[in-house]
Design a protein around this motif. Structure first.
Motif, PDB file in Angstrom:
ATOM      1  N   LEU A 181      45.997  34.756  40.151  1.00 24.76           N
ATOM      2  CA  LEU A 181      46.627  36.080  40.006  1.00 24.76           C
ATOM      3  C   LEU A 181      47.844  36.067  39.212  1.00 24.76           C
ATOM      4  CD1 LEU A 181      46.302  37.408  43.847  1.00 24.76           C
ATOM      5  CD2 LEU A 181      45.110  38.113  41.748  1.00 24.76           C
TER       6      LEU A 181
ATOM      7  N   ARG B 140      46.150  39.941  31.047  1.00 21.52           N
ATOM      8  CA  ARG B 140      46.226  40.865  32.255  1.00 21.52           C
ATOM      9  C   ARG B 140      47.278  40.735  32.898  1.00 21.52           C
ATOM     10  NH1 ARG B 140      44.444  37.796  36.724  1.00 21.52           N
ATOM     11  NH2 ARG B 140      43.476  35.649  35.988  1.00 21.52           N
TER      12      ARG B 140
ATOM     13  N   ASP C 217      48.058  41.397  37.087  1.00 26.32           N
ATOM     14  CA  ASP C 217      47.299  41.890  38.402  1.00 26.32           C
ATOM     15  C   ASP C 217      48.395  42.704  39.392  1.00 26.32           C
ATOM     16  OD1 ASP C 217      44.974  40.721  38.267  1.00 26.32           O
ATOM     17  OD2 ASP C 217      45.736  38.925  38.326  1.00 26.32           O
TER      18      ASP C 217
ATOM     19  N   ALA D 238      43.502  44.093  34.641  1.00 25.60           N
ATOM     20  CA  ALA D 238      43.542  43.254  35.664  1.00 25.60           C
ATOM     21  C   ALA D 238      42.221  42.722  36.087  1.00 25.60           C
ATOM     22  CB  ALA D 238      44.469  44.016  36.652  1.00 25.60           C
TER      23      ALA D 238
ATOM     24  N   VAL E 244      41.526  42.162  39.298  1.00 26.65           N
ATOM     25  CA  VAL E 244      41.351  42.994  40.666  1.00 26.65           C
ATOM     26  C   VAL E 244      41.058  44.192  40.381  1.00 26.65           C
ATOM     27  CG1 VAL E 244      42.661  41.183  41.770  1.00 26.65           C
ATOM     28  CG2 VAL E 244      43.762  43.512  40.937  1.00 26.65           C
TER      29      VAL E 244
ATOM     30  N   PRO F 173      44.783  46.966  40.196  1.00 25.41           N
ATOM     31  CA  PRO F 173      46.204  46.397  40.091  1.00 25.41           C
ATOM     32  C   PRO F 173      47.211  47.088  40.674  1.00 25.41           C
ATOM     33  CG  PRO F 173      45.695  47.646  37.997  1.00 25.41           C
ATOM     34  CD  PRO F 173      44.388  47.703  38.934  1.00 25.41           C
TER      35      PRO F 173
ATOM     36  N   THR G 227      49.715  43.239  48.300  1.00 25.46           N
ATOM     37  CA  THR G 227      48.528  42.578  48.389  1.00 25.46           C
ATOM     38  C   THR G 227      47.568  43.051  49.212  1.00 25.46           C
ATOM     39  OG1 THR G 227      49.375  41.076  49.852  1.00 25.46           O
ATOM     40  CG2 THR G 227      49.657  40.573  47.428  1.00 25.46           C
TER      41      THR G 227
END
Length: 333
Positions: free
Chosen positions: A21, A103, A105, A151, A153, A156, A253
């Motif tokens: 990450l 990126r 995240d 990102a 994920v 983000p 998170t």
């Protein structure tokens, strides 16, 4: 209320997520940001971490990063020297990250201070207490959009630690509080909070992948609170800095704070519903992790287009600051 135990259990699950990450922390040389950074480095698997420190705090912050490297040697820890009391320095930060990453995240922002001693403008002609809490934060979001939208994920994360849900009267005729009759350390705090929420909502509407949380942590036992005590502000029973950092990481998170179809980080804890967003599309969160409602103020401003006026003004400030030099910044939350 989200219990501290739930927060801690969720944060520990970061270790089960895919490696690598990428996170940027602005405001992690002390206070809540520093604690959040420590918790993230403790739990994340092979994180790629970037932090920002002004020249006066580089040595102490590098010592902290050295300890993090020892506790989690699988991570990479990159220190960028920049003074975020200057908008122009944010571009320096973004350029440094863009040279190494495709990126981002997680963008975590907690830099800021209350100007109890009075307004002392930077060479950019701005109040540094407003710059750290509003202009530089929004410049970071704006400039990092390509990396955030790329990102790994699904959604983000952008976390702004200030006073989400505590928005108040907005001086629409003097947005930067240039008139000395309009400025006070309290007015600059309210103005930064309110403009921040309106601008962050605008980013959320135009970038539906983004999860944006504006958090009001309440009193936390940070160096900033200790300084406030010298000026007569001593709230009872402040949250510990350790807990503040843990809760901040939870907001950054946990999939409890995610847009529809988003997620991709730590699954929402059992027994908790997905948090409710503001009418403008971001999460305004209270000290213990619950959504707050300030639509009585925010809805009217959106209806009148005040959010667009705020952003138009902010863009002009950014343009004026683009080629400015350096200056000294202040304490962090």
């Amino acid at each position: 209320m989200v219990s501290l135990q739930t927060v801690q259990q969720s944060n520990a699950r970061l270790a089960t997520l895919p490696q690598g990450l990428v996170a940027l922390f602005i405001g992690a040389t002390s206070g809540i940001g520093q604690s959040a950074l420590q918790h993230f480095a403790q739990h994340a698997s092979s994180p790629r971490i970037y932090t920002v420190a002004r020249p006066a705090t580089v040595v102490s912050h590098e010592n902290l990063l050295t300890s993090l490297r020892q506790s989690n040697p699988t991570g990479t820890y990159n220190l960028i020297t920049a003074d975020v009391s200057l908008v122009s320095e944010i571009d320096k930060v973004v350029n440094a990250i863009s040279q190494k990453e495709t990126r981002v995240d997680i963008l975590f922002m907690s830099a800021g201070f209350m100007a109890f001693e009075g307004r002392k403008d930077t060479r950019e002609g701005l109040d540094p207490s407003m710059t750290t809490r509003y202009y530089s934060r929004l410049r970071a979001v704006q400039q990092l959009l390509p990396l955030l939208n790329n990102a790994a994920v699904p959604s983000p994360r952008v976390i702004s630690v200030l006073a989400g849900g505590m928005e108040g009267p907005l001086n629409e005729q003097d947005l930067d509080l240039r008139d000395a009759n309009n400025w006070s350390f309290w007015n600059s705090s309210v103005q930064s909070t309110t403009m921040g929420t309106l601008a962050l909502e605008r980013f959320a509407r135009k970038n539906p992948r983004l999860n944006i949380v504006h958090w009001y942590p309440g009193p936390v036992a940070t160096p900033g609170l200790a300084k406030a005590g010298k000026f007569g502000m001593s709230p009872p029973n402040p949250m510990s800095q350790e807990e503040g950092g843990a809760r901040a990481l939870f907001l950054a998170t946990s999939d409890r704070y995610t847009v529809p179809g988003g997620g991709g980080l730590v699954p929402k804890p059992d027994g908790l519903e997905v948090a409710k967003k503001s009418g403008g599309g971001i999460f305004l969160i209270d000290p213990l992790g619950e959504s707050t409602d300030n639509e009585g103020l925010l809805a009217e401003w959106r209806k009148r287009g005040v959010d667009e006026a705020v952003w138009s003004f902010t863009q002009k400030v950014f343009a004026a600051c683009a080629d400015q030099g350096t200056d000294s910044s202040k304490d962090e939350l």
